[in-house]
Design a protein around this motif. Sequence first.
Motif, short mmCIF file in Angstrom:
data_model
loop_
_atom_site.label_atom_id
_atom_site.label_comp_id
_atom_site.label_asym_id
_atom_site.label_seq_id
_atom_site.Cartn_x
_atom_site.Cartn_y
_atom_site.Cartn_z
N GLU A 157 41.13 10.66 -59.72
CA GLU A 157 42.11 11.41 -58.95
C GLU A 157 41.89 12.91 -59.01
O GLU A 157 42.15 13.62 -58.04
CB GLU A 157 43.52 11.06 -59.45
N GLU A 158 41.37 13.42 -60.13
CA GLU A 158 41.15 14.86 -60.23
C GLU A 158 40.06 15.35 -59.29
O GLU A 158 39.95 16.55 -59.02
CB GLU A 158 40.81 15.24 -61.67
N GLU A 159 39.25 14.42 -58.76
CA GLU A 159 38.20 14.81 -57.81
C GLU A 159 38.67 14.76 -56.36
O GLU A 159 37.93 15.15 -55.46
CB GLU A 159 36.97 13.92 -57.99
N LEU A 160 39.87 14.27 -56.14
CA LEU A 160 40.40 14.21 -54.79
C LEU A 160 40.85 15.58 -54.34
O LEU A 160 41.08 16.48 -55.15
CB LEU A 160 41.59 13.25 -54.72
N SER A 161 41.00 15.76 -53.03
CA SER A 161 41.54 17.00 -52.52
C SER A 161 42.97 17.16 -53.01
O SER A 161 43.67 16.16 -53.27
CB SER A 161 41.52 17.01 -50.99
N PRO A 162 43.45 18.40 -53.19
CA PRO A 162 44.83 18.59 -53.67
C PRO A 162 45.86 17.87 -52.80
O PRO A 162 46.82 17.30 -53.31
CB PRO A 162 45.01 20.11 -53.63
N HIS A 163 45.65 17.88 -51.49
CA HIS A 163 46.64 17.26 -50.60
C HIS A 163 46.63 15.74 -50.72
O HIS A 163 47.68 15.11 -50.79
CB HIS A 163 46.38 17.70 -49.16
N LEU A 164 45.43 15.16 -50.78
CA LEU A 164 45.37 13.71 -50.92
C LEU A 164 45.88 13.29 -52.29
O LEU A 164 46.57 12.27 -52.43
CB LEU A 164 43.93 13.24 -50.71
N ARG A 165 45.60 14.07 -53.31
CA ARG A 165 46.10 13.78 -54.65
C ARG A 165 47.62 13.84 -54.68
O ARG A 165 48.29 13.02 -55.32
CB ARG A 165 45.50 14.80 -55.63
N SER A 166 48.19 14.81 -53.96
CA SER A 166 49.64 14.93 -53.92
C SER A 166 50.27 13.75 -53.20
O SER A 166 51.33 13.25 -53.59
CB SER A 166 50.04 16.24 -53.23
N ARG A 167 49.62 13.26 -52.12
CA ARG A 167 50.16 12.09 -51.41
C ARG A 167 50.21 10.88 -52.33
O ARG A 167 51.14 10.09 -52.31
CB ARG A 167 49.32 11.77 -50.17
N ALA A 168 49.13 10.74 -53.12
CA ALA A 168 49.10 9.61 -54.05
C ALA A 168 50.21 9.72 -55.09
O ALA A 168 50.87 8.73 -55.43
CB ALA A 168 47.73 9.54 -54.73
N GLU A 169 50.46 10.92 -55.58
CA GLU A 169 51.52 11.13 -56.56
C GLU A 169 52.88 10.82 -55.96
O GLU A 169 53.74 10.19 -56.61
CB GLU A 169 51.48 12.55 -57.09
N VAL A 170 53.12 11.25 -54.74
CA VAL A 170 54.39 10.96 -54.07
C VAL A 170 54.59 9.45 -53.99
O VAL A 170 55.69 8.93 -54.26
CB VAL A 170 54.43 11.60 -52.68
N GLY A 171 53.55 8.71 -53.64
CA GLY A 171 53.65 7.26 -53.56
C GLY A 171 54.04 6.65 -54.89
O GLY A 171 54.91 5.76 -54.97
N ARG A 172 53.43 7.12 -55.98
CA ARG A 172 53.75 6.59 -57.31
C ARG A 172 55.20 6.90 -57.69
O ARG A 172 55.90 6.04 -58.26
CB ARG A 172 52.81 7.20 -58.35
N LEU A 173 55.66 8.11 -57.38
CA LEU A 173 57.04 8.47 -57.72
C LEU A 173 58.04 7.59 -56.98
O LEU A 173 59.05 7.17 -57.55
CB LEU A 173 57.28 9.94 -57.39
N LEU A 174 57.77 7.31 -55.72
CA LEU A 174 58.69 6.48 -54.95
C LEU A 174 58.66 5.03 -55.44
O LEU A 174 59.70 4.36 -55.51
CB LEU A 174 58.34 6.56 -53.46
N LEU A 175 57.47 4.53 -55.80
CA LEU A 175 57.36 3.17 -56.32
C LEU A 175 58.11 3.02 -57.65
O LEU A 175 58.61 1.94 -57.97
CB LEU A 175 55.89 2.80 -56.51
N ALA A 176 58.19 4.12 -58.41
CA ALA A 176 58.86 4.08 -59.71
C ALA A 176 60.33 4.47 -59.63
O ALA A 176 60.99 4.60 -60.66
CB ALA A 176 58.13 5.02 -60.68
N SER A 177 60.85 4.62 -58.42
CA SER A 177 62.22 5.13 -58.26
C SER A 177 63.31 4.11 -58.58
O SER A 177 64.47 4.47 -58.71
CB SER A 177 62.42 5.60 -56.81
N GLY A 178 62.94 2.84 -58.69
CA GLY A 178 63.95 1.80 -58.88
C GLY A 178 64.41 1.19 -57.58
O GLY A 178 65.20 0.24 -57.58
N VAL A 179 63.94 1.72 -56.45
CA VAL A 179 64.23 1.17 -55.13
C VAL A 179 62.97 0.47 -54.63
O VAL A 179 61.88 1.06 -54.68
CB VAL A 179 64.64 2.28 -54.14
#
Length: 570
Positions: A157-179
């Motif tokens: 992940e550290e080799e990804l572009s900052p924007h693509l890395r951020s999209r992946a992080e957003v996805g993980r946060l939403l998956l872990a939201s409890g919804v």
Amino acid sequence: MAERTGRHVNGGDGGTDRTGGTGGSGSTGGEGAGPAGRPLRCLVTGATGYIGGRLVPELLAAGHTVRCLARTPAKLRDHPWAGRAEVVRGDVTDAASVRAAMEGMDVAYYLVHSMGGGSRFENTDREAARIFGEQARAAGVGRIVYLGGLTPAGVPEEELSPHLRSRAEVGRLLLASGVPTAVLRAAVIIGSGSASFEMLRYLTERLPLMVAPSWVRTRLQPIAVRDALRYLAGCASLPPEVNRTFDIGGPEVLTYHDMMQRYAAVAGLPRRVIVPVPVLSPTLSSHWIGLITPVPRALARPLAESLRHEVVCAEHDIARHVPDPPGGLQGLDQALRLALKRIKDAEVATRWSSASFPGAPSDPLPTDPNWAGGSLYTDERERTVAASPQALWRVIEGIGGENGWYSAPPAWAVRGWLDRLVGGIGLQRGRRDAERLRAGDSLDFWRVEEIEPGRLLRLRAEMRLPGLAWLELRADRGPDGETVYRQRALFHPHGLLGQAYWWGVSPFHAVVFGGMARNIASAAEAGAAGVGRRRSVTSGAGSGPGGGAARPAPRSWLPGSARRRGVPRR
């Protein structure tokens, strides 16, 4: 949507474009109802953006009810579906407004992301996703649907572009939201008006021979916008136990080189000569894309960065829940043909520029008394026009794009290129529709802030300026019933540099703004005269919009030194 300055609201990965655009899919796989067969209540963020603006009518067509969260609700006022969807004001970084918007919703679509630079945009994305997930859980929302970017397999992940890395992080946060959350990951979405399509289109059309970055050999799996919309709408009815990512892509895996050659074939162009070289970094690539295409450098960079790695779907599990259409997913050639047809027929519902450009000013026109005592410079022009207000309005509404700005074309061109050189958007965005404007539309380096059909067009400048600027064009009636054209340019300077800028360009206002007023009046008069000539030889001529005025006859005119089209209407 939570539309903010510096925030792109079209559901992308910040690299390969998440925006799409050939119009609706016309089908969502039959998922038109939720539990017990009832329609679902859907919250859509990003409705003023590219994908969001196309998803809303898909959800409505599937029988769902829709609420849109928008920082600027007026931008949605003129959409064809506006009367069928609820619009509430708010921002995804404001927990209170998100919670209020979530009340009573079954499904919440998260289609926003930042497009700025530095570390701040990642922090903003992270905080917005956290707020969205927390408020969805607190409000009892049954599902979150997020459109993110397809990340390359095996790449840390550290080799990804900052924007693509951020999209992946957003996805993980939403998956872990409890919804329960569905994260759809796409590479390039192809459709009329999308940033990816416009980039492909202009690079191919303008460069029959090109020296290209090495990423033109990168393998991708593009998907047609109507298939992406089908999956998004279908995810509203996923069973509650589904909480995962889904890769979505079309039926073909291609290199960008292949995509350019396929575009050339579909568009009837000769085969392109493309020579890849390894020396063009993402920074140089973004400058190159920004120079050749309408896509500005701020958006071109994340697009280029995300093309460095192969992005191919690892699975197609989405089809278990949202079956593919009977004829199968659209291939690239079919998607390109449909996109080009939409452009030719002026049926582009939304464009990549529908979203706010990063760094663009978003302040409304200042008015007294709030701005009393502040610096607000104006240039005002007024002319009596020997034509009806309807004829004048047709010229006003047709301004910009291919019709130009009715004065000193070289000066406008130079200003556009200067804007591009400093990282702005320049004049290449054009218009969404050749004839009609609606609130929120981009118009070259302006945006429609307000439109009152038949009377007022107010544009807000989005070029790089040391201040805020607006341009108002009006079609009015004078005291004796005559048609009056009124034009007003306004500028609110920022600091000493803004003051110097205004006084530096003031000597040119007579040429630019004075010429604009004269030529707009002349075009309206000439159009009205053409209508009169046609009516004299045609019996039973139908009436046009706005009280019986037919559309002006096609003609050309010569503002300054550049020949431009007139403003004929079909």
